[in-house]
Design an enzyme around this catalytic site. Structure first.
Site: not given
Ligand code: GDP
Length: 365
Positions: A25-26, A91
């Site tokens: 997550v995140d 998942h």
């Molecule tokens: P998920 O839970 O894996 O789907 O993660 P998210 O795509 O929601 O991303 C979580 C946080 O990380 C969000 O605030 C995004 O903007 C940030 N984030 C995702 N990818 C990147 C990246 O490549 N660089 C930066 N700086 N932030 C990112």
């Protein structure tokens, strides 16, 4: 047949590989999928829609164009028509993509935050991929957060990397090793930065990316496409026969009752087809009343578009199926087209066994 051009590639030998995105997550799964969709939408290939139901397609022409500056590192000509990404990461939906002896997903991207390293769901994802025998590449995400990193938006990683200060490059190498590659070794995987991999059958390719700035997305798509068409040709050979698919999700739709969002991984699904799928009370034999796909792209927006009826869809595709009795179906059930009532009965028995196996497995997990 509007709305169905993307899946309609009868002249091509191979279908699009079905790709899923997993990770903690995140760590950036959703952002990565948005970026990939954005890439395909911005490129705006005429005559090619990119949106399916529950999935998005990046056409081969877009991947080739993005990979143009990388010709020396990744020399290939694409023979697959593109990549089909399942829109929902993680998942949970992945568990609905079961297929006899493995997964409907042909390939996975494991997203790992290069700064945060392996976390509980990273390990879980690898375990699931291992169990289902889904090959994967690792996207080492958030390279833009490495101290001193100067972003070059939507540029290949290799090109942006060359323009970083030496100490920044070293910082990236250290994190890449400590937080990603060494961790994969601990789990028994040989792994390497993608441009240093000599044998892709033995080594997990790690692509440093930023889902936010778009750096490395070109390589990620190129590596995925290259690997899939090189090593999965047999799996991707397109059959023009009756469709085979799996129910990704069930949805109540006003006026239409319960509809099923289905991923078709082989063959052709047509309106009026006799289909066999499964529910907890047993197999369901029914007929396709309508097939719905998003309207073709009109403008550069990723917003959810209206669905419209189509006559048929070709693998690989994500499509909404309207049919009686789907309220009894379950997500994760297989969906097969039968060419006769007799065959439908045989398929029903097969579905019954598969649902039974699925239940036992689910209880064991
Ligand atoms: P998920 O839970 O894996 O789907 O993660 P998210 O795509 O929601 O991303 C979580 C946080 O990380 C969000 O605030 C995004 O903007 C940030 N984030 C995702 N990818 C990147 C990246 O490549 N660089 C930066 N700086 N932030 C990112």
């Amino acid at each position: 047949m509007p709305g169905n051009e993307a899946g309609k590639q009868p002249g091509k030998r191979l279908r699009q590989p079905i790709v899923v995105v997993l990770g903690h997550v995140d760590h950036g799964k959703t952002t990565l999928l948005d970026k990939i969709r954005g890439t395909a939408v911005t490129a705006k290939e005429p005559g090619l829609i990119t949106q399916h139901v529950g999935a998005s397609v990046v056409p081969a022409s877009v991947i080739e164009r993005l990979a143009e500056p990388l010709k020396k590192i990744i020399p290939f000509k694409l023979i697959i028509p593109g990549l089909l990404f399942i829109d929902t990461p993680g998942h949970e939906l992945f568990s609905n993509l079961r297929r006899r002896g493995g997964s409907v997903a042909d390939f996975a991207i494991l997203v790992v935050d290069i700064n945060d390293g392996f976390q509980p769901q990273t390990y879980e994802s690898i375990e699931i991929l291992r169990q289902r025998r889904v090959p994967f590449v690792v996207a080492a995400n958030k390279i833009d957060k490495i101290p001193g990193w100067k972003p070059h938006p939507d540029t290949p990683f290799i090109i942006s990397y060359r323009q970083q200060a030496k100490w920044v490059q070293e910082e990236l190498e250290k994190k890449l090793w400590d937080n990603v590659i060494a961790k994969l070794y601990e789990l028994g995987f040989q792994a390497e930065r993608f441009d240093r991999v000599k044998d892709f059958t033995r080594t997990v390719a790690v692509v440093p990316i930023s889902a936010k700035t778009g750096e490395g997305i070109a390589e990620l798509l190129a590596v995925l496409a290259g690997l899939a068409q090189r090593y999965l040709q047999h799996r991707l050979r397109f059959a023009e026969g009756p469709a085979r698919g799996v129910i990704l999700e069930l949805r109540e739709q006003p006026g239409l009752g319960t509809t099923a969002d289905v991923i078709i991984y082989d063959g052709v699904l047509k309106r009026g087809d006799l289909i066999v799928t499964g529910g907890l009370e047993g197999p369901i034999i029914t007929r396709v009343r309508a097939l719905l796909m998003p309207k073709p792209l009109q403008e550069i927006r990723i917003a959810k578009r209206e669905l419209e009826p189509v006559g048929e869809v070709y693998a690989a595709a994500g499509v909404r199926v309207v049919a009686p009795e789907l309220e009894k179906a379950v997500a994760g059930a297989p969906l097969y087209v039968a060419t006769s009532e007799e065959e439908a009965k045989k398929l029903a028995e097969r579905v019954r066994q598969e649902i039974e196996a699925l239940r036992i497995k689910t209880e064991a997990e």
